[in-house]
Scaffold this motif. Structure first.
Motif, mmCIF file in Angstrom:
data_model
loop_
_atom_site.group_PDB
_atom_site.id
_atom_site.type_symbol
_atom_site.label_atom_id
_atom_site.label_comp_id
_atom_site.label_asym_id
_atom_site.label_seq_id
_atom_site.Cartn_x
_atom_site.Cartn_y
_atom_site.Cartn_z
ATOM 1 N N PRO A 144 0.819 -1.213 0.000
ATOM 2 C CA PRO A 144 0.000 0.000 0.000
ATOM 3 C C PRO A 144 0.855 1.266 0.000
ATOM 4 O O PRO A 144 2.045 1.252 0.334
ATOM 5 C CB PRO A 144 -0.790 -0.115 1.305
ATOM 6 N N GLN A 145 0.256 2.369 -0.378
ATOM 7 C CA GLN A 145 0.876 3.680 -0.268
ATOM 8 C C GLN A 145 0.450 4.305 1.059
ATOM 9 O O GLN A 145 -0.306 3.726 1.813
ATOM 10 C CB GLN A 145 0.452 4.557 -1.438
ATOM 11 N N GLY A 146 0.972 5.496 1.310
ATOM 12 C CA GLY A 146 0.534 6.214 2.501
ATOM 13 C C GLY A 146 1.649 6.410 3.497
ATOM 14 O O GLY A 146 2.808 6.659 3.137
ATOM 15 N N VAL A 184 2.382 1.143 6.296
ATOM 16 C CA VAL A 184 3.521 0.247 6.084
ATOM 17 C C VAL A 184 4.525 0.469 7.209
ATOM 18 O O VAL A 184 4.799 1.619 7.582
ATOM 19 C CB VAL A 184 4.222 0.524 4.732
ATOM 20 N N VAL A 185 5.054 -0.625 7.749
ATOM 21 C CA VAL A 185 6.145 -0.549 8.730
ATOM 22 C C VAL A 185 7.273 -1.444 8.254
ATOM 23 O O VAL A 185 7.063 -2.627 7.973
ATOM 24 C CB VAL A 185 5.693 -0.980 10.139
ATOM 25 N N VAL A 186 8.463 -0.871 8.168
ATOM 26 C CA VAL A 186 9.663 -1.616 7.798
ATOM 27 C C VAL A 186 10.600 -1.638 8.994
ATOM 28 O O VAL A 186 10.910 -0.576 9.558
ATOM 29 C CB VAL A 186 10.375 -0.965 6.595
ATOM 30 N N VAL A 232 1.300 -0.127 15.959
ATOM 31 C CA VAL A 232 1.276 1.135 15.206
ATOM 32 C C VAL A 232 0.846 0.972 13.752
ATOM 33 O O VAL A 232 0.591 1.969 13.080
ATOM 34 C CB VAL A 232 2.648 1.842 15.270
ATOM 35 N N VAL A 233 0.769 -0.274 13.236
ATOM 36 C CA VAL A 233 0.332 -0.468 11.855
ATOM 37 C C VAL A 233 -1.182 -0.671 11.825
ATOM 38 O O VAL A 233 -1.756 -1.279 12.732
ATOM 39 C CB VAL A 233 1.068 -1.658 11.207
ATOM 40 N N ARG A 234 -1.817 -0.154 10.814
ATOM 41 C CA ARG A 234 -3.271 -0.277 10.719
ATOM 42 C C ARG A 234 -3.673 -1.705 10.337
ATOM 43 O O ARG A 234 -2.881 -2.440 9.732
ATOM 44 C CB ARG A 234 -3.810 0.691 9.672
ATOM 45 N N PRO A 235 -4.895 -2.122 10.665
ATOM 46 C CA PRO A 235 -5.386 -3.421 10.200
ATOM 47 C C PRO A 235 -5.313 -3.522 8.676
ATOM 48 O O PRO A 235 -5.732 -2.599 7.964
ATOM 49 C CB PRO A 235 -6.833 -3.446 10.698
ATOM 50 N N GLY A 236 -4.734 -4.607 8.184
ATOM 51 C CA GLY A 236 -4.521 -4.776 6.763
ATOM 52 C C GLY A 236 -3.235 -4.162 6.261
ATOM 53 O O GLY A 236 -2.848 -4.364 5.102
ATOM 54 N N GLY A 237 -2.543 -3.401 7.114
ATOM 55 C CA GLY A 237 -1.301 -2.758 6.710
ATOM 56 C C GLY A 237 -0.170 -3.761 6.537
ATOM 57 O O GLY A 237 -0.201 -4.881 7.058
ATOM 58 N N LEU A 238 0.848 -3.343 5.802
ATOM 59 C CA LEU A 238 1.983 -4.204 5.469
ATOM 60 C C LEU A 238 3.118 -4.012 6.465
ATOM 61 O O LEU A 238 3.461 -2.884 6.822
ATOM 62 C CB LEU A 238 2.492 -3.871 4.065
ATOM 63 N N VAL A 239 3.695 -5.129 6.904
ATOM 64 C CA VAL A 239 4.887 -5.127 7.756
ATOM 65 C C VAL A 239 5.969 -5.925 7.050
ATOM 66 O O VAL A 239 5.707 -7.023 6.534
ATOM 67 C CB VAL A 239 4.590 -5.744 9.139
ATOM 68 N N TYR A 297 17.178 -13.085 6.147
ATOM 69 C CA TYR A 297 15.897 -13.294 5.474
ATOM 70 C C TYR A 297 14.953 -12.131 5.769
ATOM 71 O O TYR A 297 15.150 -11.349 6.704
ATOM 72 C CB TYR A 297 15.266 -14.622 5.889
ATOM 73 N N LEU A 298 13.941 -12.025 4.935
ATOM 74 C CA LEU A 298 12.910 -10.995 5.041
ATOM 75 C C LEU A 298 11.553 -11.672 5.115
ATOM 76 O O LEU A 298 11.249 -12.581 4.327
ATOM 77 C CB LEU A 298 12.961 -10.084 3.821
ATOM 78 N N VAL A 299 10.731 -11.241 6.056
ATOM 79 C CA VAL A 299 9.358 -11.746 6.180
ATOM 80 C C VAL A 299 8.395 -10.571 6.000
ATOM 81 O O VAL A 299 8.574 -9.506 6.608
ATOM 82 C CB VAL A 299 9.104 -12.391 7.545
ATOM 83 N N THR A 300 7.404 -10.753 5.150
ATOM 84 C CA THR A 300 6.327 -9.773 5.035
ATOM 85 C C THR A 300 5.081 -10.319 5.712
ATOM 86 O O THR A 300 4.848 -11.538 5.745
ATOM 87 C CB THR A 300 6.008 -9.434 3.563
ATOM 88 N N ALA A 301 4.283 -9.429 6.256
ATOM 89 C CA ALA A 301 3.063 -9.825 6.971
ATOM 90 C C ALA A 301 2.029 -8.727 6.839
ATOM 91 O O ALA A 301 2.337 -7.582 6.485
ATOM 92 C CB ALA A 301 3.384 -10.088 8.451
ATOM 93 N N ARG A 302 0.791 -9.088 7.133
ATOM 94 C CA ARG A 302 -0.299 -8.122 7.185
ATOM 95 C C ARG A 302 -0.867 -8.099 8.607
ATOM 96 O O ARG A 302 -0.973 -9.134 9.262
ATOM 97 C CB ARG A 302 -1.416 -8.504 6.205
#
Length: 283
Positions: free
Chosen positions: A64-66, A134-136, A156-163, A273-278
């Motif tokens: 997502p953007q933002g 988005v949180v990185v 701090v990330v919104r529901p559905g947001g990308l981590v 390694y890198l893990v992405t999550a919602r």
């Protein structure tokens, strides 16, 4: 944060000795300058950082953007990269526990109106609940209380947001040799050299505590983050110090960072390694 001068971490998470080891590495402006400079050249650290940046870039591409939070932003390498490549996609916030790193990141993003930077630890961030799209967390959980850090990220990330979080791979042959053989030998050599009055080598304790992929995924689920994808990066079949010799001739990683990232059944050569999550919707 950097994987340079890595040594096996103190086992007690959050201990004063571990915190002191972490702080000491990123305390001064010279530390921040050295960190930023390690992205350049042909040393193993440059390959690691280039590979990590490519993996993060790919993870963000379809996200997502933002509002984006760069946790443990260091001297602002990712912030600068995003400003150069996607200036309209994100409103960027960065935090780091080192004031010297925040100063360097501020200088690196000078002139940008959509960047805010602040001194803060990942375990206790001064941001509202559900604030970021988005949180990185790039190279930060190894130095922190990972469980507390993940809880704060989830907060701090919104529901559905990308981590997107990265972690050094404690099961890779590279890390096992580096932590258990190479750096201990350098420490012994350094002590001998100091006795002789000719100190040249050192390998200070870093405070790093790496976590296996399966365990990190489990920790993420416990905080309400749903893991989606995982890639291993900085893929190399070599171990220290052989990689330092071979990479003088094998330099395709700079022009083709995609070759340093791997998915599939045999990800073990990746040094990290890198893990992405919602973020899951609130129950």
């Amino acid at each position: 944060m950097a994987p340079s001068r890595i040594a096996w971490a103190n086992r007690s998470t959050g201990s004063p000795a571990r915190d002191a080891a972490v702080v000491a590495q990123y305390l001064t402006s010279d530390n921040a300058t050295s960190y930023a400079a390690s992205y350049e050249g042909w040393r193993p650290a440059a390959r690691y950082y280039r590979s990590r940046l490519y993996a993060i870039d790919e993870a963000l591409r379809a996200g997502p953007q933002g509002r984006l939070l760069d946790v443990g932003c260091g001297p602002g390498m990712l912030v600068r990269h995003l400003l150069d490549t996607r200036p309209e996609k994100f409103q960027i916030t960065g935090c780091d526990q080192s004031p010297a790193m925040i100063d360097a990141a501020t200088a690196r993003s000078k002139g940008s109106s959509n960047v805010e930077l602040t001194v803060a630890r990942v375990e206790k961030m001064p941001f509202p609940d559900k604030h970021f799209d988005v949180v990185v967390a790039m190279g930060v959980l190894e130095y922190a209380d990972a469980a507390d850090g993940l809880r704060e990220i989830a907060r701090v990330v919104r529901p559905g947001g990308l981590v997107a979080v990265t972690m050094l791979n404690p099961l890779s042959p590279y890390r096992l040799v580096e932590w258990c053989l190479y750096w201990p030998l350098l420490r012994v050599l350094g002590r001998v050299e100091r006795l002789l009055g000719t100190p040249r080598h050192a390998a200070d304790v870093s405070g790093i505590r790496a976590i296996r992929l399966a365990r990190l995924r489990r920790m993420m689920r416990e905080t309400g983050l749903a893991p989606q994808d995982a890639v291993h990066y900085d893929v190399t079949p070599l171990v220290p110090p052989l990689d330092r010799l071979a990479r003088r001739w094998s330099r395709t990683w700079r022009d083709h960072p995609e070759r340093t990232v791997r998915r599939g059944a045999r990800p073990w050569p990746g040094t990290a390694y890198l893990v992405t999550a919602r973020r899951q919707a609130d129950a």
